[in-house]
Enzyme design. Structure first.
Site, PDB file in Angstrom:
ATOM      1  N   GLU A  98       0.848  -1.179   0.000  1.00  0.00           N
ATOM      2  CA  GLU A  98       0.000   0.000   0.000  1.00  0.00           C
ATOM      3  C   GLU A  98       0.888   1.236   0.000  1.00  0.00           C
ATOM      4  OE1 GLU A  98      -2.904  -0.168   3.094  1.00  0.00           O
ATOM      5  OE2 GLU A  98      -3.529  -2.188   2.542  1.00  0.00           O
TER       6      GLU A  98
ATOM      7  N   CYS B  24       4.583   8.244   1.059  1.00  0.00           N
ATOM      8  CA  CYS B  24       5.348   7.293   1.847  1.00  0.00           C
ATOM      9  C   CYS B  24       5.474   5.991   1.067  1.00  0.00           C
ATOM     10  CB  CYS B  24       4.647   7.090   3.172  1.00  0.00           C
ATOM     11  SG  CYS B  24       5.706   6.214   4.283  1.00  0.00           S
TER      12      CYS B  24
ATOM     13  N   CYS C  14       9.740  -7.270   6.386  1.00  0.00           N
ATOM     14  CA  CYS C  14      10.967  -6.695   6.951  1.00  0.00           C
ATOM     15  C   CYS C  14      11.626  -7.740   7.836  1.00  0.00           C
ATOM     16  CB  CYS C  14      10.642  -5.452   7.777  1.00  0.00           C
ATOM     17  SG  CYS C  14      12.118  -4.576   8.357  1.00  0.00           S
TER      18      CYS C  14
ATOM     19  N   CYS D  37      11.403  -5.073  14.758  1.00  0.00           N
ATOM     20  CA  CYS D  37      11.305  -4.114  15.857  1.00  0.00           C
ATOM     21  C   CYS D  37      10.024  -4.431  16.639  1.00  0.00           C
ATOM     22  CB  CYS D  37      11.262  -2.682  15.317  1.00  0.00           C
ATOM     23  SG  CYS D  37      12.755  -2.250  14.394  1.00  0.00           S
TER      24      CYS D  37
ATOM     25  N   CYS E 292       6.578  -2.731  15.779  1.00  0.00           N
ATOM     26  CA  CYS E 292       6.231  -2.523  14.377  1.00  0.00           C
ATOM     27  C   CYS E 292       5.578  -3.775  13.795  1.00  0.00           C
ATOM     28  CB  CYS E 292       7.479  -2.163  13.580  1.00  0.00           C
ATOM     29  SG  CYS E 292       7.155  -1.947  11.822  1.00  0.00           S
TER      30      CYS E 292
ATOM     31  N   SER F  94      15.493   6.041  12.980  1.00  0.00           N
ATOM     32  CA  SER F  94      14.458   5.568  13.901  1.00  0.00           C
ATOM     33  C   SER F  94      15.131   5.160  15.199  1.00  0.00           C
ATOM     34  CB  SER F  94      13.722   4.381  13.276  1.00  0.00           C
ATOM     35  OG  SER F  94      12.981   4.821  12.167  1.00  0.00           O
TER      36      SER F  94
ATOM     37  N   CYS G 132      -1.188   5.408  10.412  1.00  0.00           N
ATOM     38  CA  CYS G 132      -0.148   4.527  10.916  1.00  0.00           C
ATOM     39  C   CYS G 132      -0.806   3.358  11.620  1.00  0.00           C
ATOM     40  CB  CYS G 132       0.680   5.246  11.972  1.00  0.00           C
ATOM     41  SG  CYS G 132       1.185   6.859  11.501  1.00  0.00           S
TER      42      CYS G 132
HETATM   43  N1  SAH Z   1      13.008   0.471   8.565  1.00  0.00           N
HETATM   44  C1  SAH Z   1      12.957   1.893   8.435  1.00  0.00           C
HETATM   45  C2  SAH Z   1      11.772   2.363   7.666  1.00  0.00           C
HETATM   46  C3  SAH Z   1      10.435   1.926   8.208  1.00  0.00           C
HETATM   47  S1  SAH Z   1       9.561   3.296   8.771  1.00  0.00           S
HETATM   48  C4  SAH Z   1      13.029   2.530   9.793  1.00  0.00           C
HETATM   49  O1  SAH Z   1      12.992   1.826  10.790  1.00  0.00           O
HETATM   50  O2  SAH Z   1      13.174   3.738   9.857  1.00  0.00           O
HETATM   51  C5  SAH Z   1       9.453   2.917  10.334  1.00  0.00           C
HETATM   52  C6  SAH Z   1       8.852   4.034  11.148  1.00  0.00           C
HETATM   53  O3  SAH Z   1       7.498   3.692  11.396  1.00  0.00           O
HETATM   54  C7  SAH Z   1       9.541   4.055  12.464  1.00  0.00           C
HETATM   55  O4  SAH Z   1      10.356   5.153  12.608  1.00  0.00           O
HETATM   56  C8  SAH Z   1       8.418   4.136  13.441  1.00  0.00           C
HETATM   57  O5  SAH Z   1       8.412   5.408  13.967  1.00  0.00           O
HETATM   58  C9  SAH Z   1       7.161   3.989  12.711  1.00  0.00           C
HETATM   59  N2  SAH Z   1       6.351   2.929  13.312  1.00  0.00           N
HETATM   60  C10 SAH Z   1       6.488   1.596  13.201  1.00  0.00           C
HETATM   61  N3  SAH Z   1       5.525   0.952  13.859  1.00  0.00           N
HETATM   62  C11 SAH Z   1       4.758   1.893  14.429  1.00  0.00           C
HETATM   63  C12 SAH Z   1       3.595   1.841  15.230  1.00  0.00           C
HETATM   64  N4  SAH Z   1       3.017   0.703  15.572  1.00  0.00           N
HETATM   65  N5  SAH Z   1       3.072   3.014  15.628  1.00  0.00           N
HETATM   66  C13 SAH Z   1       3.627   4.185  15.250  1.00  0.00           C
HETATM   67  N6  SAH Z   1       4.705   4.285  14.470  1.00  0.00           N
HETATM   68  C14 SAH Z   1       5.269   3.152  14.071  1.00  0.00           C
END
Ligand code: SAH
Length: 375
Positions: free
Chosen positions: A95, A108, A115, A119, A122, A223, A345
Site C-alpha cells: 500500500e 510514503c 521486513c 522491531c 512494528c 528511527s 499509521c
Molecule cells: N526500517 C525503516 C523504515 C520503516 S519506517 C526505519 O525503521 O526507519 C518505520 C517508522 O514507522 C519508524 O520510525 C516508526 O516510527 C514507525 N512505526 C512503526 N511501527 C509503528 C507503530 N506501531 N506506531 C507508530 N509508528 C510506528
C-alpha cells in the site's frame, strides 16, 4: 530489471538508460526523452512517444517495456489522504499513501515486502521478510501517485513534493535499488524531487549508512525510539549489532559529507506508554542528541492486534515534547491522518502471498505503505 525477457525501463536511472540505448545502437540522448515520456507525461506505450522514429519505437517494443504496478484498490480519506493498494509480481500487495498538507504532498513508499528487523512495536516485522522491491517497483509507487490528480505533465503540476521511505522494510537493506530509485525520483527529466524533500529512514544499519553518503545526499531519518542501549536493544534488535554510539557517529558522518552544512537528520521516536515516554528518558535523549544536528519527530504508537503496547496519553506526549523543545530541539508530533480509509499509521493492510505470511499485521509507519497478510 526485466520482466519476461524484456528490459523494464521504469526503474532505470538516466545513466543506466543511456547505456541501454547505447547497447541497442541508439543515441544516448534518447534516455532523457524516454524519461520525460514515462515519468513526466505518464506514457508507457512506445507508440505514443512521437519524438522517436517508427523504427526506434519498433526496436524498443521488441526488447523493452515500461512495466507499471497494478493498482488493485484505491480510496481517498475525508482529510484528503489517499491510499493505493498495488499488486507486485509474485502476488504480494503493498500500500502506498499520499498525505496532502497545505502546499506539500508527502508520499510514503516501501522498499521491501515485509521486513527482517522485527522491531518490537512494528507490525511489518511480525510478518517476516518476503523480498526486496526492485527499483522499478519503488519508482512505480511514485509514478502512480504523481499523476493521480489528472495532471498532464507532472513537471509542471506537482502533487507529490516529498517522498519518505517510511513504509515497509528497511531501505538500507535494499541499498542499490533504493539508491537507484532515489536517483530517478530526483532526476530533472523525471520527477525532480529535491534532495531535501526525499528522506531515507533507517533503523540503524551502520555500515550501509556509512556508504550511503558516498553515493547520494538525500535527507536522513533515524528511527531511534530509545536513548540508551538497554532499552533500544529491546525495541530495535538491530541495536545489539550496531549500538547507539556507533549509530550516532554514523549519522553525524553522513551529515558531515553533505555539501550543505546546515542540513539536519530527523530523529524518529515512537512513543509507547510506560516503555519509552518518561520525562527521565526525554532528558536522557536531550543529552544524547546534544552534538547531533537534528530535529525530532515524535510518533505516538499505533496499536495493532499482536502487540501489547499502548499509545501514551496526550499529556505524556506533550510532556515529552516540551522537554525536548525547552532544550532547543525542533520537535514535531506526527498526527494521525486518513484513519477513515485505514491509511493511518498502523492501519495499512496489504497481502503477502507466500511462505512468510503470518497473521494479520498492521503497518506502522506514519504515513505509509504497508503490507499485511490476510490470507
Ligand atoms: N526500517 C525503516 C523504515 C520503516 S519506517 C526505519 O525503521 O526507519 C518505520 C517508522 O514507522 C519508524 O520510525 C516508526 O516510527 C514507525 N512505526 C512503526 N511501527 C509503528 C507503530 N506501531 N506506531 C507508530 N509508528 C510506528
Amino acid at each position: 530489471m526485466t520482466s519476461g525477457n524484456k528490459t523494464n525501463l521504469l526503474g532505470m536511472t538516466r545513466l543506466q538508460l543511456e547505456d541501454f540505448f547505447a547497447s541497442i545502437g541508439e543515441k544516448r540522448f534518447r534516455a532523457s526523452q524516454l524519461m520525460k515520456w514515462v515519468h513526466q507525461l505518464g506514457v508507457s506505450d512506445f507508440d505514443q512517444m512521437t519524438n522517436m522514429s517508427k523504427p526506434l519505437r519498433e526496436k524498443l517494443k521488441s526488447v523493452a517495456e515500461v512495466c507499471l504496478p497494478e493498482v488493485t484498490y484505491e480510496s481517498t480519506s475525508s482529510d484528503g489522504t489517499r491510499k493505493w493498494v498495488m499488486q507486485m509480481e509474485g502476488g504480494s500487495s503493498i500500500e502506498t499513501v499520499f498525505i496532502p498538507d497545505g502546499d506539500r504532498g508527502t508520499l510514503c513508499v516501501s522498499s521491501q515486502i515485509g521486513c527482517s528487523l522485527d522491531c518490537s512495536f512494528c507490525s511489518t516485522g511480525k510478518q517476516g521478510f518476503n523480498r526486496n522491491l526492485s527499483a522499478a517497483e519503488i519508482v512505480g509507487q511514485l509514478w502512480v501517485a504523481a499523476r493521480a490528480f489528472g495532471q498532464q505533465d507532472v513537471s509542471k503540476e506537482r502533487s507529490v513534493t516529498n517522498v519518505v521511505f517510511m513504509g515497509m522494510g528497511e531501505p538500507l537493506l535494499n541499498f542499490d535499488n533504493v539508491v537507484a530509485a532515489c536517483t530517478v525520483m530526483m532526476e530533472d527529466f523525471a520527477y525532480g524531487i529535491s534532495k531535501r524533500r526525499l528522506t531515507v529512514s533507517t533503523a540503524g544499519l551502520v555500515p550501509a549508512l556509512d556508504r550511503l553518503g558516498d553515493v547520494t545526499d538525500v535527507s536522513l531519518a533515524v528511527s531511534l525510539h530509545a536513548p540508551n542501549d538497554t532499552l533500544r536493544n529491546e525495541l530495535v534488535p538491530l541495536n545489539k549489532k550496531y549500538p547507539i554510539s556507533e549509530l550516532m557517529t554514523s549519522c553525524k558522518n553522513y551529515l558531515a559529507k553533505l555539501p550543505d552544512k546546515h542540513r539536519r537528520a530527523t530523529i524518529e521516536y515512537t512513543l509507547i506508554a510506560g516503555v519509552n515516554d518518561s520525562p527521565e528518558l526525554a532528558h536522557e535523549l536531550v543529552d544524547l542528541l546534544k552534538d547531533v544536528p537534528c530535529k525530532v519527530n515524535l510518533i505516538p504508537f499505533n496499536p495493532f492486534p499482536q502487540s501489547n503496547y499502548q499509545r501514551p496519553s496526550r499529556n505524556a506526549v506533550m510532556r515529552f515534547q516540551k522537554i525536548l523543545s525547552d532544550a532547543g530541539y525542533v520537535t514535531t508530533i506526527r498526527t494521525t491522518r486518513g484513519d477513515d480509509i485505514d491509511a493511518a499509521c498502523g492501519q495499512l493492510v496489504g497481502r503477502v502471498a507466500d511462505k512468510t505470511r503470518r497473521s494479520a499485521r498492521y503497518i506502522d509507519a506514519v504515513n505509509v505503505t504497508g503490507e499485511e497478510s490476510r490470507l
